[in-house]
Design a protein around this motif. Structure first.
Motif, PDB file in Angstrom:
ATOM      1  N   HIS A 135       0.795  -1.240   0.000  1.00  8.37           N
ATOM      2  CA  HIS A 135       0.000   0.000   0.000  1.00  8.37           C
ATOM      3  C   HIS A 135       0.818   1.277   0.000  1.00  8.37           C
ATOM      4  O   HIS A 135       0.450   2.218  -0.680  1.00  8.37           O
ATOM      5  N   PRO A 136       1.980   1.335   0.693  1.00  7.91           N
ATOM      6  CA  PRO A 136       2.738   2.591   0.597  1.00  7.91           C
ATOM      7  C   PRO A 136       3.209   2.934  -0.825  1.00  7.91           C
ATOM      8  O   PRO A 136       3.029   4.062  -1.258  1.00  7.91           O
ATOM      9  N   PRO A 137       3.783   1.957  -1.566  1.00 10.29           N
ATOM     10  CA  PRO A 137       4.237   2.377  -2.899  1.00 10.29           C
ATOM     11  C   PRO A 137       3.086   2.819  -3.801  1.00 10.29           C
ATOM     12  O   PRO A 137       3.237   3.742  -4.593  1.00 10.29           O
ATOM     13  N   ILE A 138       1.933   2.179  -3.640  1.00  8.38           N
ATOM     14  CA  ILE A 138       0.791   2.570  -4.470  1.00  8.38           C
ATOM     15  C   ILE A 138       0.353   3.996  -4.120  1.00  8.38           C
ATOM     16  O   ILE A 138       0.091   4.826  -4.990  1.00  8.38           O
TER      17      ILE A 138
ATOM     18  N   GLY B  24      -4.441   2.993  -2.960  1.00 12.94           N
ATOM     19  CA  GLY B  24      -3.569   3.082  -1.787  1.00 12.94           C
ATOM     20  C   GLY B  24      -4.367   3.265  -0.508  1.00 12.94           C
ATOM     21  O   GLY B  24      -4.099   2.620   0.508  1.00 12.94           O
ATOM     22  N   ILE B  25      -5.367   4.119  -0.564  1.00 11.45           N
ATOM     23  CA  ILE B  25      -6.177   4.392   0.630  1.00 11.45           C
ATOM     24  C   ILE B  25      -6.962   3.133   1.027  1.00 11.45           C
ATOM     25  O   ILE B  25      -6.993   2.732   2.190  1.00 11.45           O
ATOM     26  N   ILE B  26      -7.576   2.495   0.035  1.00 10.30           N
ATOM     27  CA  ILE B  26      -8.388   1.307   0.320  1.00 10.30           C
ATOM     28  C   ILE B  26      -7.504   0.174   0.866  1.00 10.30           C
ATOM     29  O   ILE B  26      -7.853  -0.496   1.832  1.00 10.30           O
ATOM     30  N   LEU B  27      -6.326  -0.011   0.248  1.00 14.59           N
ATOM     31  CA  LEU B  27      -5.439  -1.087   0.704  1.00 14.59           C
ATOM     32  C   LEU B  27      -4.941  -0.829   2.122  1.00 14.59           C
ATOM     33  O   LEU B  27      -4.796  -1.757   2.911  1.00 14.59           O
ATOM     34  N   GLY B  28      -4.698   0.435   2.444  1.00 16.64           N
ATOM     35  CA  GLY B  28      -4.268   0.790   3.798  1.00 16.64           C
ATOM     36  C   GLY B  28      -5.343   0.389   4.804  1.00 16.64           C
ATOM     37  O   GLY B  28      -5.055  -0.189   5.854  1.00 16.64           O
TER      38      GLY B  28
END
Lengths: 656, 135
Positions: free
Chosen positions: A174-177, A223-227
C-alpha cells in the motif's frame, strides 16, 4: 562496492539537477533552444542516476549488506525476499529515495509523452520539476542517506529484521501505491502551473491533464483502500478508518483531485472554470506535501509512529515555497484564467458538478480543519485541543450523504439546462425506488436510525439512477448478436462516461459498507478451554489453547467453535493466535507480541476474533469478538472504483 | 434577482454558516478534547472530565491485576514528570515498558482513568541496531 555506486549516483543526481537550473537560466537569457535541450537531458540524466541508486539499494537489501545502516535496521538474514524488497520503503531514508525514484519515473514519462505534444510547456515544466526533484534529492544526500554505513567500530552480525506488523502483503504494497498517487499529483501541479504561466491552456492540455488526473486518482484510491484493508486485517482493532492525521493526509488530496476530475470536465466541454480548476489542480499537490509535513514532523500526535530524523522544518519550507509560488502565479494570471462564460442554470450537468465540487471541498476543508485543529488552537490561546472521531463522523456523515444523492442526480441532468418536465420524468424511477427502500427499512428494521434511513434512500436512489442510465445506453445502441456482446459494446461506446459510472457504483457500495458500521457490536471476555459464552446470537466455545515454536515466532493457538444459536449449527471454527516475535531474545523488552486475527467473512457480516492475551498459570485466554456487518462491501466497492477508473483511463481507439 | 444569483447567495450563506460553525467547535465538548502534557497534569489539582495525554510507559510500572488480566495500571512519563493511569480492557500488542502511548479518559485525584489506550502504530520502525559487536 555497489553501495558506493549508489552513493555516488545520488550525489551525481544532485549535481545534475543543479546544472539543469543553470541551463534553464541560460535558455531564459539567450533564448537558445540548445540550452533547453541540455536542461532536459540533465533532468533525464538525474532520473537515470536515481534509478541506479534505487537498484543499488535494492541489491544491498537482497544480499543483506549489514554494513549499511539502513539494511541492518530493516532486514535480517531471516527476512523473506519479498519483504527485503519492500524494506525499500519501510524506513525514512529508503522511502525518500523511493519517492525520488517514482518522481524520476514520472519525469521521464512526462518528458517523453506529454511534453512531446505540449512543447510550449517545456520551460516552465522543467523549472518546477527540477525544483521538486532537487528537494527530494537534497534530503537523500544530506538528511537521510540510505547508503550511510554503520559506525566503523562495530560489526553487525545480523540485522534487526522487519517489524512483524509490516510483514503483511497489503501493508507491503500500500505505501508504494499511495506514493505513486502522491508523486503523480506533482505532474498535475506542474501542468497546471506551466500552462497558466505560459498562457497556453489548450484543449489538448485539458485532455492530457485529465488523463494524468485519472491515473493519479486510481493509485490514490487503491492506496487508501489497501491501507484500510491492512489495518482491518492486521492491526486488530476491528476498523479500517480511524480519522488519524496520517489517514486524513491521504484523504484530503483525494477529495480535491476528485473535485478536479469533475470540474475539469466543464472546462473540457465549455472552456469554463479555469481559475477554479487551477486552484484544485495545484492544491492537490500542496495537500500532499502538507500531509507529508504532518506525517513526518510530529507536530500532531498520531497513532502512527514517526521517524527519528526531524524533517518537519524542511517540508514546511518546501510547502511554503510551493504555496507562495502558486498564489503568486494565480494572481499574476488571474485575468488570463478569467472565463466570460457563466453557468446558465443550476439544474444542469455543470451545475451538478459545481455542487459536487463545493461539497467535496467543504469535506476537505472540514477534515483539514479537524486535523490541524491542535496546531490552530494552540496558536490561538496556548491550549492544544484535539478533535476526536466524533467530530469527523458527525460533520462528514451529512456531507457524505448529500454527495451520495448528488452522484445519482448528476447523470439525470443535461448540459446547459434541464427543463422541469424532463427533470420530473427522469427523477420518477430513482425517487420511487428510493422511497420504497426507505419505507422498507422503516418497516423491517427494529432500530431506526436517521442516518441509516437517509443512506439507504441515497444508495437506492443513486444505484437506480446509474443503472437506469446504463439501460438507456443499452437500448439506444444497435444490438449485437448476443446479450454479453451488446453489453460489452455499450460499455466500450463511451469509456469515460461508463468508467465514471462504474466508479460511482463502487462508491455507492462503499456507502453500503459504511452503513454496516452503525450496527457493529463487540465483546471482550476471558475463557478457559471447555468454557463457552453467548454473544449476539452466537455461542463461542473455546476448545483448546496450544503452543508451538515456529520459524520466526512462538505461537499460542486458540480454537473457538462458533455456533449459530438460532439453528444450533456449527458455523465456523475460528483460530486466532497470539504470537511472540523475537522470542529467543534473552531481553524480554526486545520480544514483540502480536495478535494474529481470524475473521469469518461473509457478504452480510464478519465475525472478527482477536486472541489478546493468555494467562498460562491459570490457563485462561482473553478474547475480543466483533460482529461487523457489511464490511466486505467496502472492499468490493474499492475494487470497483479502481476498475472503473482504469476503464475510464485506458485509451480507446478513438482517443488514439 | 435571477435564479442563478439566488442559488449562489444561498450556497454562499450555507458555506459561511458552516465555516462559522467550524471556528466555534472549541466550545463543543462532545467533539473536542484538550491535550495535556504530563508536566501540566502533574501540577494540576482540579479534576478534568476529558483529557488526552501522550507520553511513555515508565519502566517496571506496569501492574496487571492478579484476578483479572484486563485490569492494568501504569505510569506515563515525560522528562521528569509522571502520572498514574488505570485502564480496563484489551491492551495493544505494543504495550510495554517505554512504549509511546496516547491515553484518553478522565482525570481525578491525580489519576487518569483511561477509556482509550493507543500505542504508536508501527508504520515506521526506527530501532537502534541490535546484534552488534564492538571492535
Amino acid at each position: 562496492m555497489i553501495s558506493q555506486i549508489g552513493s555516488i549516483a545520488i550525489s551525481l543526481a544532485g549535481g545534475l539537477i543543479f546544472s539543469s537550473f543553470i541551463f534553464l537560466g541560460l535558455f531564459k537569457k539567450f533564448n537558445n533552444q540548445t540550452y533547453l535541450q541540455v536542461a532536459e537531458r540533465a533532468i533525464l540524466a538525474t532520473s537515470y542516476c536515481i534509478f541506479l541508486a534505487f537498484f543499488c539499494l535494492l541489491n544491498e537489501l537482497l544480499i543483506s549488506n549489514f554494513n549499511l545502516q539502513y539494511v541492518a535496521q530493516y532486514t535480517s538474514y531471516e527476512t523473506p525476499v519479498f519483504y527485503k524488497v519492500t524494506a525499500l520503503w519501510a524506513g525514512q531514508a529508503g522511502s525518500l529515495l523511493f519517492w525520488s525514484f517514482i518522481t524520476a519515473l514520472f519525469a521521464v514519462t512526462y518528458t517523453f509523452t506529454t511534453l512531446k505534444k505540449l512543447k510550449t510547456l517545456k520551460f516552465h515544466s522543467y523549472i518546477i520539476l527540477a525544483f521538486i526533484f532537487s528537494f527530494f534529492i537534497l534530503l537523500s544526500n544530506f538528511i537521510a542517506n540510505p547508503f550511510e554505513p554503520v559506525s566503523s567500530d562495530i560489526i553487525v552480525q545480523n540485522g534487526n529484521g522487519l517489524n512483524p506488523l509490516l510483514q503483511n502483503f497489503f501493508m507491503a504494497i500500500h505505501p508504494p501505491i499511495l506514493y505513486v498517487g502522491f508523486t503523480g499529483s506533482a505532474i498535475i501541479f506542474i501542468m497546471a502551473l506551466a500552462a497558466s504561466i505560459s498562457k497556453d491552456i489548450s484543449f489538448e492540455w485539458v485532455q492530457s491533464i485529465r488523463r494524468w488526473s485519472l491515473f493519479v486518482w486510481t493509485f490514490l484510491s487503491a492506496g487508501i483502500i489497501l491501507g484500510g484493508y491492512w489495518a482491518y486485517n492486521e492491526l486488530g482493532w476491528g476498523g479500517y478508518w480511524a480519522w488519524d492525521p496520517v489517514e486524513n493526509s491521504s484523504l484530503m488530496p483525494w477529495l480535491t483531485l476528485t473535485a478536479f476530475i469533475h470540474s475539469s470536465m466543464i472546462q473540457e466541454k465549455r472552456g469554463m472554470l479555469k481559475k477554479w480548476n487551477f486552484l484544485l489542480a495545484t492544491s492537490t499537490y500542496i495537500l500532499v506535501i502538507l500531509g507529508t509535513f504532518i506525517t513526518r514532523s510530529g507536530v500532531i500526535s498520531s497513532v502512527h509512529s514517526f521517524t527519528a530524523e526531524n524533517l518537519g522544518p524542511m517540508f514546511f519550507a518546501f510547502l511554503a515555497i510551493l504555496i507562495f509560488y502558486t498564489v503568486f502565479w494565480f494572481f499574476k494570471r488571474k485575468s488570463y484564467l478569467d472565463t466570460p462564460d457563466k453557468i446558465d442554470s443550476f439544474t444542469s450537468r455543470e451545475g451538478g458538478f459545481l455542487y459536487n465540487n463545493l461539497i467535496l471541498i467543504l469535506m476537505c476543508f472540514t477534515i483539514m480543519w479537524g486535523t490541524l485543529f491542535p496546531i490552530l488552537s494552540e496558536a490561538w490561546d496556548g491550549n492544544k485541543i484535539y478533535v476526536g472521531a466524533s467530530y469527523f463522523n458527525q460533520l462528514n456523515i451529512p456531507i457524505g450523504l448529500v454527495l451520495l444523492f448528488l452522484m445519482g442526480i448528476g447523470p439525470l441532468l443535461s448540459w446547459n439546462y434541464t427543463s422541469q418536465s424532463v427533470l420530473l420524468n427522469r427523477f420518477k424511477l430513482p425517487l420511487s425506488v428510493s422511497f420504497l427502500s426507505g419505507i422498507g427499512y422503516m418497516i423491517f428494521s427494529s432500530l431506526f436510525q436517521i442516518y441509516v434511513f437517509v443512506a439507504i434512500m441515497g444508495v437506492s436512489f443513486t444505484l437506480s439512477s446509474i443503472l437506469g442510465e446504463f439501460y438507456k445506453s443499452y437500448k439506444k445502441q444497435k444490438k449485437a448478436s448476443n446479450f454479453l456482446h451488446s453489453i460489452g459494446k455499450m460499455f466500450l461506446s463511451n469509456r469515460h462516461k461508463n468508467g465514471g459510472y462504474i466508479v460511482h457504483i463502487g462508491i455507492v457500495l462503499l456507502f453500503i459498507g459504511f452503513i454496516g458500521r452503525a450496527f457493529e457490536v463487540e465483546k471482550e471476555f476471558s475463557l478457559s478451554p471447555g468454557e463457552q459464552i453467548y454473544f449476539s446470537n452466537y455461542v463461542f466455545k473455546l476448545n483448546s489453547i496450544k503452543s508451538e515454536a515456529r520459524d520466526n515466532h512462538y505461537a499460542f493457538l486458540s480454537e473457538i467453535d462458533v455456533v449459530d444459536s438460532s439453528t444450533n449449527q456449527l458455523l465456523v471454527n475460528l483460530k486466532p493466535e497470539k504470537r511472540i516475535y523475537f522470542y529467543w531474545n534473552s531481553d524480554p523488552e526486545k520480544r514483540q507480541p502480536h495478535s494474529e486475527l481470524d475473521i469469518y467473512s461473509t457478504i452480510q457480516k464478519d465475525i472478527y476474533s482477536i486472541f489478546s492475551g493468555y494467562d498460562a498459570q491459570k490457563n485462561i485466554g482473553y478474547f475480543k469478538i466483533m460482529i461487523n456487518p457489511l464490511v466486505n462491501w467496502v472492499w468490493i466497492g474499492g475494487v470497483l472504483m479502481v476498475i472503473g477508473s482504469l476503464f475510464a483511463f485506458w485509451p480507446s481507439r478513438r482517443d488514439n | 434577482m435571477n435564479k442563478v444569483t439566488t442559488s449562489t447567495l444561498i450556497i454562499f450563506f450555507l458555506i459561511a454558516g458552516w465555516v462559522f460553525y467550524l471556528t466555534n467547535i472549541k466550545k463543543d465538548d462532545s467533539l473536542t478534547v484538550r491535550y495535556y502534557s504530563i508536566s501540566e497534569l502533574a501540577s494540576e489539582s482540579n479534576d478534568i472530565q476529558k483529557i488526552k495525554v501522550g507520553g511513555y510507559i515508565k519502566p517496571n510500572s506496569i501492574d496487571i491485576s492478579e484476578y483479572d488480566q484486563l485490569e492494568v495500571s501504569f505510569f506515563v512519563y515525560q522528562n521528569n514528570d509522571s502520572v498514574k493511569v488505570t485502564y480496563y480492557g484489551i491492551r495493544p500488542d505494543l504495550f510495554k515498558d517505554d512504549a509511546e502511548v496516547v491515553v484518553s479518559g478522565s482525570y481525578a485525584n491525580s489519576l487518569i482513568s483511561a477509556t482509550e489506550l493507543q500505542t504508536k502504530c508501527a508504520s515506521r520502525y526506527e530501532g537502534d541496531l541490535k546484534n552488534i559487536e564492538k571492535i
